[in-house]
Design an enzyme around this catalytic site. Structure first.
Site, mmCIF file in Angstrom:
data_model
loop_
_atom_site.group_PDB
_atom_site.id
_atom_site.type_symbol
_atom_site.label_atom_id
_atom_site.label_comp_id
_atom_site.label_asym_id
_atom_site.label_seq_id
_atom_site.Cartn_x
_atom_site.Cartn_y
_atom_site.Cartn_z
ATOM 1 N N SER A 190 0.859 -1.185 0.000
ATOM 2 C CA SER A 190 0.000 0.000 0.000
ATOM 3 C C SER A 190 0.889 1.227 0.000
ATOM 4 O O SER A 190 2.031 1.173 0.486
ATOM 5 C CB SER A 190 -0.902 0.011 1.235
ATOM 6 N N TYR A 203 -1.264 -0.807 10.567
ATOM 7 C CA TYR A 203 -1.518 -1.129 9.163
ATOM 8 C C TYR A 203 -0.339 -0.694 8.287
ATOM 9 O O TYR A 203 0.179 -1.483 7.489
ATOM 10 C CB TYR A 203 -2.802 -0.464 8.699
#
Length: 325
Positions: A190, A203
């Site tokens: 990501s 995350y």
């Protein structure tokens, strides 16, 4: 006479400086030309459909029932791969498998597992045994329900365990079951793994691991004919991001995947989509990292406040409805 000597000395001193300046300009022009040609190769010309069943009959996609994972499955099936789909819901897996079989006339198989668990890998290994696998897309991932301060996350211990199992353990274990002599492994990280994201700290940390792990493995195994690519998308219009209307910088997953697959073999680390590559360059090369972290934290605090306010309103409305009943 002394004035003439001084002028000659100045001219002699200027000559090396002129050569240094000229050489600097030439090198700068060559660097810009290289960057332009590289950009043209990556974002316009592409890799000429390097990702094809010539790599191996089967493609394996995790997290294949929604969003980017589903789009990878559709695009790879469109290219002629037989598809092995791995995700949590058997019902959703059956729906996607049936659609691929009907639309692209390819063989499909499914494995239903919860990547939040650690006792799933024998089942996956048995399902993959004997398959000629050309592509593995490690897409399965989990994020926060909403941005939150680390110590305020509900059920923090289980939250940490689940995120590590889903976002990291799957990346570590699945390649052990895939024997590739000339194949591709795409590890979906990501843009949040490019720098810390406060209030999404765990995350972004797991996604940074995916990026570093992928690039390290690529260097270890690139001479073996295996391509391992780290993919770092910014926002894509999926259920996970809660973006319903796609824009130029927030593409549909179909558009993103088609662009990303054209970069395989050309970039070991990619944002996958040209507008995202521009955003990646701006946030890692041009803007100071402290500013990126500051504005990321500010954005996430605003999202947190909005989520908690909406949650409070829903609870009040539900409480009013119960009293009325």
């Amino acid at each position: 006479m002394e004035w003439m000597n001084a002028e000659q000395v100045l001219r002699r001193a200027e000559t090396p400086l002129l050569w240094v300046g000229a050489l600097t300009v030439v090198l700068l022009v060559l660097w810009l030309l290289y960057k332009l040609l590289s950009g043209f190769r990556i974002w316009i010309w592409g890799n000429g459909h390097l990702v094809s069943p010539k790599l191996g009959k089967w493609a394996v996609v995790t997290g294949a029932t929604d969003g980017i994972g589903k789009s990878y499955a559709e695009e790879l099936a469109h290219r002629g791969f037989a598809m092995m789909l791995i995700s949590r819901s058997q019902h959703k897996l059956d729906d996607v498998a049936q659609c691929l079989k009907e639309q692209y006339k390819v063989e499909t198989r499914t494995i239903a597992v919860d990547f939040g668990k650690t006792d799933i890998y024998q089942k996956i290994e048995a399902g993959l045994a004997g398959l000629e696998i050309g592509v593995l897309v490690n897409n399965v991932g989990v994020s926060y329900a909403y941005p939150e301060y680390f110590l305020n996350i509900p059920d923090l211990d289980n939250f940490i365990t689940n995120m590590i199992n889903v976002n990291i353990t799957s990346i570590l274990v699945l390649p052990l079951f895939v024997v590739l002599s000339k194949g591709v492994i795409l590890n979906i990280s990501s843009a949040g793994g490019m720098y810390p994201l406060p209030l999404l700290t765990l995350y972004s940390s797991t996604k940074a691991f995916v990026d570093f792990f992928s690039r390290g493995l690529q260097e270890e195994y690139r001479r073996s004919g295996i391509i391992i690519q780290s993919v770092l998308p910014f926002f894509v219009a999926t259920k996970m991001t809660r973006i319903k209307k796609p824009t130029l910088d927030k593409p549909t997953p179909e558009r993103y995947v088609a662009a990303e697959l054209a970069t395989v073999g050309l970039q070991s680390q990619t944002n996958g989509y040209f507008p995202h590559a521009v955003m990646g360059w701006l946030t890692t090369k041009l803007v100071p990292i402290n500013l990126v972290i500051f504005f990321g934290a500010r954005m996430n605090r605003l999202q947190r406040t909005g989520y908690l306010n909406r949650k409070k309103i829903r609870e009040q409305n539900n409480g009013s409805a119960l009293k009325f009943d």
